[in-house]
Design a protein around this motif. Structure first.
Motif, short mmCIF file in Angstrom:
data_model
loop_
_atom_site.label_atom_id
_atom_site.label_comp_id
_atom_site.label_asym_id
_atom_site.label_seq_id
_atom_site.Cartn_x
_atom_site.Cartn_y
_atom_site.Cartn_z
N GLN A 271 15.93 65.64 -48.25
CA GLN A 271 15.56 65.52 -49.66
C GLN A 271 14.83 64.20 -49.94
O GLN A 271 13.77 64.19 -50.55
N VAL A 272 15.40 63.09 -49.50
CA VAL A 272 14.80 61.81 -49.85
C VAL A 272 13.57 61.49 -49.01
O VAL A 272 12.67 60.78 -49.46
N ALA A 273 13.51 62.05 -47.78
CA ALA A 273 12.44 61.66 -46.85
C ALA A 273 11.05 61.91 -47.42
O ALA A 273 10.08 61.27 -47.02
N LYS A 274 10.95 62.87 -48.39
CA LYS A 274 9.63 63.16 -48.96
C LYS A 274 9.03 61.95 -49.68
O LYS A 274 7.83 61.91 -49.92
N ALA A 275 9.87 60.99 -50.05
CA ALA A 275 9.36 59.81 -50.76
C ALA A 275 8.98 58.68 -49.82
O ALA A 275 8.47 57.66 -50.27
N THR A 276 9.22 58.82 -48.51
CA THR A 276 8.77 57.75 -47.61
C THR A 276 7.32 58.00 -47.26
O THR A 276 6.90 59.13 -47.05
N SER A 277 6.55 56.92 -47.22
CA SER A 277 5.15 57.11 -46.86
C SER A 277 5.02 57.10 -45.35
O SER A 277 5.72 56.36 -44.66
N SER A 278 4.13 57.95 -44.82
CA SER A 278 4.00 58.04 -43.37
C SER A 278 3.32 56.78 -42.83
O SER A 278 3.54 56.38 -41.70
N THR B 47 18.32 56.37 -50.39
CA THR B 47 17.17 56.16 -51.26
C THR B 47 15.92 55.97 -50.42
O THR B 47 15.94 55.28 -49.41
N ALA B 48 14.81 56.61 -50.85
CA ALA B 48 13.51 56.37 -50.23
C ALA B 48 12.51 56.20 -51.35
O ALA B 48 12.68 56.75 -52.45
N SER B 49 11.46 55.41 -51.10
CA SER B 49 10.49 55.11 -52.15
C SER B 49 9.15 54.75 -51.55
O SER B 49 9.08 54.01 -50.58
N ASP B 50 8.09 55.31 -52.12
CA ASP B 50 6.76 54.83 -51.74
C ASP B 50 6.14 54.09 -52.92
O ASP B 50 4.93 53.93 -52.98
N GLY C 141 21.30 67.99 -59.84
CA GLY C 141 22.55 67.88 -59.09
C GLY C 141 22.77 66.44 -58.66
O GLY C 141 22.73 65.52 -59.48
N ASN C 142 22.95 66.22 -57.34
CA ASN C 142 23.19 64.88 -56.82
C ASN C 142 21.91 64.12 -56.50
O ASN C 142 21.96 63.06 -55.89
N VAL C 143 20.77 64.70 -56.87
CA VAL C 143 19.49 64.08 -56.52
C VAL C 143 18.81 63.50 -57.76
O VAL C 143 18.74 64.15 -58.80
N LEU C 144 18.33 62.25 -57.64
CA LEU C 144 17.52 61.62 -58.69
C LEU C 144 16.08 61.50 -58.18
O LEU C 144 15.86 61.06 -57.05
#
Lengths: 380, 380
Positions: A16-23, A45-48, A237-240
């Motif tokens: 779920q969170v990995a989509k927010a990490t930049s490659s 938590t992941a963030s780009d 749900g449990n995801v922000l």
């Protein structure tokens, strides 16, 4: 930090969170996933910096132990390798232990992994959005609205504001608009919000909305939406899911949708979609995607396309209704197909104001969507 | 030429032959599919001159009429558009009629297509292979042999002969060999051929063998193979597959497979595959793919890889058998995984002659395959 956690629950949250990490992160820490472990559970938590995703794994859920926390703490682990290795670990449980200098040991069955972790203090702080006015919306409705609009957003960075969708809320009416100046998608939905909750000139990137849509499970999950300053926060749900709003003023599109028409058709959605799809195959060979629509004297329509090298496709279709002036018009068949594929109504209504004016398409079953496509100005 | 034909049968045959059309044909006719219509049925042919595929649709099959032929004849139709449009036609039947200058009308339900056909006289003539000595082989066996060897062929056009697999037949033993000089795959199979049927120095391109494999249905279809001059012909039901042989002499690989060894292991195929796969994930981050294997004093083995930035993966595995000298060796984990994934035996045998000599891998259950991987010469 030391804990043992269920591999499957850990893997689900990581995906779920990995989509927010930049490659290709600008700084290494943005290529990582932050772990924050307390006795209550694990927050990932992941963030780009444009979007941030946070997922919480409770230590216990309905009397099942998901994580046994021996020592709370936090660390940032490089995402790319970690995302792939976790699902391939041999045991159902994973032990994670962080020692000095954020050196992290991961153990599962026969596998021992030592990873170079990063300092969680360096990880970007998520925007603080005070839980103010919340719009609650059915997940499947939000998914539909996103799918039925964002295809019309621009993909060109020359007009950044048009790469997003305009989101408005007023009088319990939620409205999404997307346009790339050649076509426009407009979708409204009645929502259960407090009377005075308003969103105005909120523009969210189409790419971001697409990521958000994927985070919504197919079941009728509820999504909470909050807007503050230059951020929108979605809670599923449990995801922000945090997203920056696009800067700038979205153009006024209210005058693009014509209020009157000279020719009106009602046709079968599936039949016209298949016919345009076949004509598209020929038009694509010419690289123009030009398809023509002509009204026939017998009350039907003809859809056609031609290629100088290959030949010509001609499709004749019946119309349930045809009123007004005879018509001969050309349009981009790819744009038309994009609209036809998201219309969830067995019949659709098409309105025209002559060969040079926008084409208006609406589902017959409900009034909540309107699509506009500009015609091609062709000769003959 | 004029006929009406079942859309599904036409589509199946088109999909089969279309693989032989080149997407960027040197001359337009090679981007087409040739139709030859007689009262017996329809023959479709496509060719990129390296491979040619022909499929025959009988006019009748077990009392069902598949094609009603009004007028025999032939035409070549551009493949790319035709392949895509046929499956999307609205009716179960398709009418095809060729008039002057090869202008072809295709009608199906509401759809009328006019295509610019080409002169079939310009289409390349297929090589004539006299039905001489035929090798008949089970389709699923041929698929296995192809899958278990061609991955080791070279992809570099600098050594064209190594982009193929060497096929030999002698004393009813069929043998495939492929190598890119870093690894080698060797597979034999007992076949029911006449005693004196021999193939020697037949080299077929790995790409071609892959296409051939896809044409073999999963059922236990029989494949007939004939070799003549510089061509091989495979017959699978109603489909004929022609391939040019690669020019040149395949290198002698008989001395590459060592006949003795200093260390021997027997391990669980799935467990060692999963362990190497996890170590590969880390080795890939270093872009070297280097994984190390070390024998342990307790009779087991350790598989490991490391990355200067990320850390280290260590896997300990039991061995069913370990004999000979202790060993410490490094290899390309991608090459090893390619082998492990095609081994159809629950246990495998690995033999070594020290850290600098080829690694030999064989399935334990049967003696028909041998794989060789050259080790990395690393320090430490």
């Amino acid at each position: 930090m030391k804990l043992t956690i269920s591999k499957n629950e850990l893997n689900d949250a990581i995906q779920q969170v990995a989509k927010a990490t930049s490659s290709r992160p600008a700084i290494p820490i943005l290529g990582g996933i932050k772990f924050e472990v307390t006795h209550q559970g694990v927050t990932l938590t992941a963030s780009d910096t444009d979007i941030s995703i946070q997922s919480f794994i409770p230590a216990e859920s309905s009397d099942t132990v998901i994580a046994r926390v021996e020592k709370p703490g936090s660390v940032v682990l490089p995402a790319k390798f970690f995302v792939e290795i976790v699902k391939k670990l041999p045991s159902d449980n994973v032990e994670i232990e962080v020692s000095d200098h954020f050196i992290t040991m991961i153990r599962s069955g026969s596998t021992d992994i030592q990873m170079v972790g990063l300092d969680p203090e360096e990880f970007p702080v998520l925007p603080s959005i005070e839980q103010g006015d919340v719009l609650q919306i059915q997940g499947d409705l939000l998914k539909s609205i996103i799918r039925q609009t964002i295809f019309a957003a621009s993909t060109s960075e020359q007009t950044p504001i048009l790469t997003g969708a305009l989101v408005n809320l007023q009088d319990q009416q939620l409205r999404f608009v997307a346009t790339d100046r050649h076509r426009l998608a407009y979708r409204t939905a009645k929502v259960d919000s407090s009377d005075d909750l308003r969103f105005s000139n909120i523009v969210l990137s189409a790419k971001t909305l697409n990521e958000l849509s994927r985070l919504i499970p197919d079941a009728s999950a509820l999504v909470d939406m909050v807007v503050a300053d230059n951020q929108a926060l979605f809670k599923i749900g449990n995801v922000l899911f945090y997203s920056r709003l696009l800067d700038g003023i979205y153009p006024d599109t209210s005058k693009i949708i014509p209020q009157s028409f000279k020719t009106e058709l009602i046709v079968d959605t599936k039949k016209v979609t298949d016919a345009v799809d076949r004509a598209y195959l020929m038009s694509r060979e010419e690289k123009t995607n030009i398809v023509r629509l002509v009204t026939l004297d017998n009350g039907g329509i003809e859809v056609s396309s031609s290629s100088s090298e290959l030949g010509r496709v001609t499709e004749q279709l019946e119309a349930f209704k045809m009123e007004g002036d005879p018509l001969r018009i050309a349009f981009n068949s790819k744009y038309m197909l994009d609209v036809l594929k998201v219309i969830d109504s067995e019949q659709l209504n098409i309105q025209f104001n002559g060969a040079m004016s926008p084409i208006i398409i609406r589902p017959v079953d409900h009034p909540h969507s309107t699509y506009v496509i500009l015609p091609y100005r062709t000769t003959g």
